[in-house]
Design an enzyme around this catalytic site. Structure first.
Site, short mmCIF file in Angstrom:
data_model
loop_
_atom_site.label_atom_id
_atom_site.label_comp_id
_atom_site.label_asym_id
_atom_site.label_seq_id
_atom_site.Cartn_x
_atom_site.Cartn_y
_atom_site.Cartn_z
N ARG A 1 0.85 -1.19 0.00
CA ARG A 1 0.00 0.00 0.00
C ARG A 1 0.89 1.24 0.00
NH1 ARG A 1 -3.11 -2.99 -1.57
NH2 ARG A 1 -5.11 -3.68 -0.72
N HIS B 1 0.60 -0.59 -10.45
CA HIS B 1 -0.29 -1.42 -9.62
C HIS B 1 -0.65 -2.72 -10.34
CE1 HIS B 1 -3.28 -1.03 -6.06
NE2 HIS B 1 -3.00 -2.31 -6.28
#
Length: 309
Positions: A224, A272
């Site tokens: 994250r 991502h």
């Protein structure tokens, strides 16, 4: 027949419709899967936090919200959600993460960039150390962190794993708590971040903790974005305390073009892609939880609202 509402982002329906219908049927459940079921008639909600659905109040019959993402930080605080929430854990997600983490760990361990980018005629016959002598620390020993730590240990790396609560994994030095974090980071040469995004984990890597690493250490973050203090990391890169950072997640996504990470010579940005939820495999997890709900069995991968994951 039960009603299953697909309430993930609308552009995902085409890729999930067939795998979900097949998986639910194979689980022995007769279900109507659709995107337009009246709220009062819905039994289960297949969900993603970027869905237009944000108010769960009308879904008075629903038994669970089944999240398609591993991350739940964008839904766990929704005060209208009063029913069980599950997060996505599936073999495809774990396999994808293991491949990405292992690939980038080996890239930095072997010093591959120096050979890929070297000028013609530069011949530096310097072999890398063996994996046995490379200290790798994995922060976060949930499903994904455990899978990656075990894969890296299998490849021969000297792996330390850290989690907020105690864990015990064969072949891995497991540490926990604040004191354990200091020990896990001290002298680490490669650090992999796979912690959840909670108030307690924000800025886990900061100026103080980055200073504990071996000089020239590499950071790999597929977890994250908020786990890292961006300013502290950029400063550590500039001084050479951190030799390289490979980052797949960010506080703002897509990462703005002007962000310093795009332009820093010792930062690799990936968009991502470390672990994608693949319909073929995630549908099996969703179907199993629906089967369990109908059988009165406990749901798999329930989110602990108090912990935030």
């Amino acid at each position: 027949m039960i009603n299953v509402l697909f309430a993930a982002h609308p552009d995902r329906w085409a890729s999930y419709e067939t795998p979900l219908k097949q998986a639910i049927a194979n689980a022995g459940v007769e279900a109507n899967l659709a995107t337009d079921i009246p709220p009062a008639d819905v039994d289960y909600i297949v969900y993603a936090p970027n869905s237009p659905l944000q108010d769960f109040t009308p879904y008075t019959r629903a038994k669970a919200v089944l999240n398609l993402w591993a991350g739940v930080e964008k839904i766990v605080g929704n005060e209208t959600l009063k029913i069980p929430l599950t997060r996505m854990v599936d073999p495809g997600l774990s396999q994808g993460m293991c491949e990405w983490v292992t690939g980038h760990t080996l890239r930095h361990h072997l010093g591959m960039d120096a050979h890929i980018n070297c000028a013609p005629g530069v011949w530096k016959n310097v072999p890398p150390p063996l994996a046995w002598d490379r200290k790798v620390t994995v922060l976060g020993l949930g499903e994904l962190g455990t899978a990656c730590a075990q894969m890296l240990a299998l490849a021969g790396f000297d792996v330390t794993g850290w989690s907020r609560s105690p864990k015990n994994l064969d072949g891995i030095r497991c540490l926990s708590g604040e004191e354990g974090l200091t020990k896990a980071l001290t002298g680490a040469e490669i650090v992999v971040l796979l912690l959840p995004d909670t108030p307690a984990t924000e800025n886990t890597l900061n100026a103080e903790t980055l200073a504990l690493l071996a000089r020239g250490a590499c950071i790999i973050n597929p977890g994250r974005g908020p786990l890292i203090d961006d300013d502290a990391l950029l400063a550590a890169l500039d001084t050479g305390q951190v030799g390289h950072a490979t980052l797949d997640v960010f506080r703002v996504e897509p990462l703005p073009e002007a962000h310093p990470y795009w332009h820093h010579p010792r930062v690799t940005v990936t968009p991502h892609v470390a672990a994608e939820t693949r319909p073929k495999y995630s549908a099996l997890t969703i179907a199993e939880n629906i089967r369990r709900g109908e059988a009165g069995a406990p749901f798999l991968h329930l989110v602990d609202r108090s912990a935030g994951y």
